[in-house]
Design a protein around this motif. Structure first.
Motif, short mmCIF file in Angstrom:
data_model
loop_
_atom_site.label_atom_id
_atom_site.label_comp_id
_atom_site.label_asym_id
_atom_site.label_seq_id
_atom_site.Cartn_x
_atom_site.Cartn_y
_atom_site.Cartn_z
N VAL A 1 -8.08 -27.86 -39.23
CA VAL A 1 -6.63 -27.82 -39.29
C VAL A 1 -6.07 -29.21 -39.10
N LYS A 2 -5.18 -29.63 -39.98
CA LYS A 2 -4.60 -30.97 -39.90
C LYS A 2 -3.51 -31.01 -38.84
N PRO B 1 -7.03 -12.61 -43.27
CA PRO B 1 -6.76 -11.39 -42.51
C PRO B 1 -5.98 -10.36 -43.33
N SER B 2 -6.35 -9.10 -43.14
CA SER B 2 -5.70 -8.02 -43.87
C SER B 2 -4.27 -7.81 -43.39
N GLY B 3 -3.37 -7.49 -44.33
CA GLY B 3 -2.00 -7.17 -43.98
C GLY B 3 -1.13 -8.36 -43.65
N LEU B 4 -1.65 -9.56 -43.85
CA LEU B 4 -0.89 -10.76 -43.52
C LEU B 4 -0.63 -11.56 -44.78
N ASP B 5 0.58 -12.09 -44.93
CA ASP B 5 0.88 -13.00 -46.03
C ASP B 5 1.95 -13.98 -45.56
N ARG B 6 2.23 -14.96 -46.40
CA ARG B 6 3.14 -16.02 -45.98
C ARG B 6 4.55 -15.49 -45.73
N ASP B 7 5.01 -14.52 -46.52
CA ASP B 7 6.34 -13.96 -46.31
C ASP B 7 6.45 -13.29 -44.95
N MET C 1 2.45 -21.72 -32.37
CA MET C 1 1.60 -20.94 -33.26
C MET C 1 0.90 -19.81 -32.50
N ARG C 2 0.54 -20.05 -31.26
CA ARG C 2 -0.09 -18.99 -30.46
C ARG C 2 0.89 -17.86 -30.19
N LEU D 1 2.32 -11.31 -34.22
CA LEU D 1 1.73 -10.68 -35.41
C LEU D 1 0.45 -9.91 -35.08
N ASN D 2 -0.01 -10.02 -33.83
CA ASN D 2 -1.23 -9.36 -33.40
C ASN D 2 -2.45 -9.85 -34.19
N VAL D 3 -2.51 -11.17 -34.40
CA VAL D 3 -3.65 -11.79 -35.07
C VAL D 3 -4.04 -13.02 -34.26
N THR D 4 -5.09 -13.70 -34.66
CA THR D 4 -5.47 -14.94 -34.01
C THR D 4 -4.66 -16.10 -34.61
N ALA D 5 -4.56 -17.19 -33.85
CA ALA D 5 -3.84 -18.36 -34.35
C ALA D 5 -4.50 -18.90 -35.62
N MET D 6 -5.84 -18.84 -35.68
CA MET D 6 -6.53 -19.34 -36.87
C MET D 6 -6.22 -18.50 -38.11
N SER D 7 -5.86 -17.24 -37.91
CA SER D 7 -5.46 -16.41 -39.05
C SER D 7 -4.17 -16.93 -39.67
N VAL D 8 -3.26 -17.40 -38.83
CA VAL D 8 -2.00 -17.95 -39.33
C VAL D 8 -2.27 -19.23 -40.12
#
Length: 254
Positions: A2-3, A31-37, A57-58, A64-71
């Motif tokens: 990650v930059k 990750p499933s169910g996740l997109d930029r919108d 980001m955390r 979103l109930n995901v990991t930060a790396m998913s974002v």
């Protein structure tokens, strides 16, 4: 890897420029169910609820109930995400149709009022607007509409950007201060009217400010308005009318 955003010596680019294209489609650990919108919508909600200073980001990943790396699959940096949220806010208010047969003055008032409302509704918008290039599709659509309306005033081409600056930098300043005031009142748990009343009582007990307010009583009484909202609306409307009258006067002078 990650930059990191804002590296020393590196100029800020934009999420909208080449090389930062929209990512889509599942695969590669996406990750499933996740997109930029969805990520952008959640960012706007969090910024509205908690403010720019607390955003991370955390915190977004937890929302979103995901990991930060998913974002980070969808955005390279926090700056990219804030830029997406900024443009999303500019997409919330309606723009007049290009062929609308409406007086430019009314169109300009409508655009100014919409911009003010956005600055008040999203207090985080004003600091971000000065941080990024503002070349997202929604901001460009807004800018093109403003330019088209100002062109209809009759001002010569070399005065169009000056008129845009006069009107919308005024709106930016007015909406920013109004938004900050309303944020303070919300944090205090008081209504804007109660907060204003308490503040006025406090400053009347302080010598230098009390003297100034007593000297200004005639102006404040003439201002009118039973509520803070009415005073703000009245001042905004008349100030905008002054700017429009100034444009008309400059057109008449040729």
């Amino acid at each position: 890897m990650v930059k990191e955003a804002g590296a020393r010596g590196a100029a800020r680019t934009s999420v909208w420029l080449a090389g930062k294209e929209r990512r889509g489609g599942r695969g590669g650990g996406q990750p499933s169910g996740l997109d930029r919108d969805r990520i952008t919508e959640a960012t706007v909600r969090l910024l509205d609820a908690e403010g720019l200073a607390k955003f991370s980001m955390r915190r977004l990943a937890a929302e979103l109930n995901v990991t930060a790396m998913s974002v980070y699959w969808y955005v390279d940096t926090k700056d990219d995400l804030l830029e997406l949220a900024l443009d999303a806010a500019f997409g919330e208010f309606p723009l007049p149709a290009p062929d609308a047969d409406t007086d430019w003055r009314e169109q300009l008032r409508g655009l100014a009022a919409a911009y003010r409302a956005q600055l008040v509704r999203h207090p985080w918008l004003s600091p971000l607007a000065g941080r990024y290039l503002n070349i997202g599709p929604n901001h460009l659509a807004f800018s093109h509409t403003v330019q088209r309306v100002i062109r209809r005033t009759g001002l010569p081409a070399h005065r169009v950007t000056s008129a845009i600056s006069a009107v919308f930098q005024f709106v930016y300043g007015y909406g920013t201060i109004e938004g900050q005031f309303l944020s303070r009142t919300a944090d205090s748990g008081m209504s804007p009217d109660d907060y204003y009343g308490q503040a006025m009582r406090s400053v009347l007990e302080h010598g230098p400010t009390a003297d100034f307010l007593r000297e200004s009583k005639e102006l404040m009484d003439a201002r009118g308005g039973d509520t803070v909202a009415e005073m703000l609306d009245r001042d905004f409307t008349f100030a905008l009318d002054l700017l429009i009258a100034g444009i008309e006067a400059m057109v008449a002078r040729g």
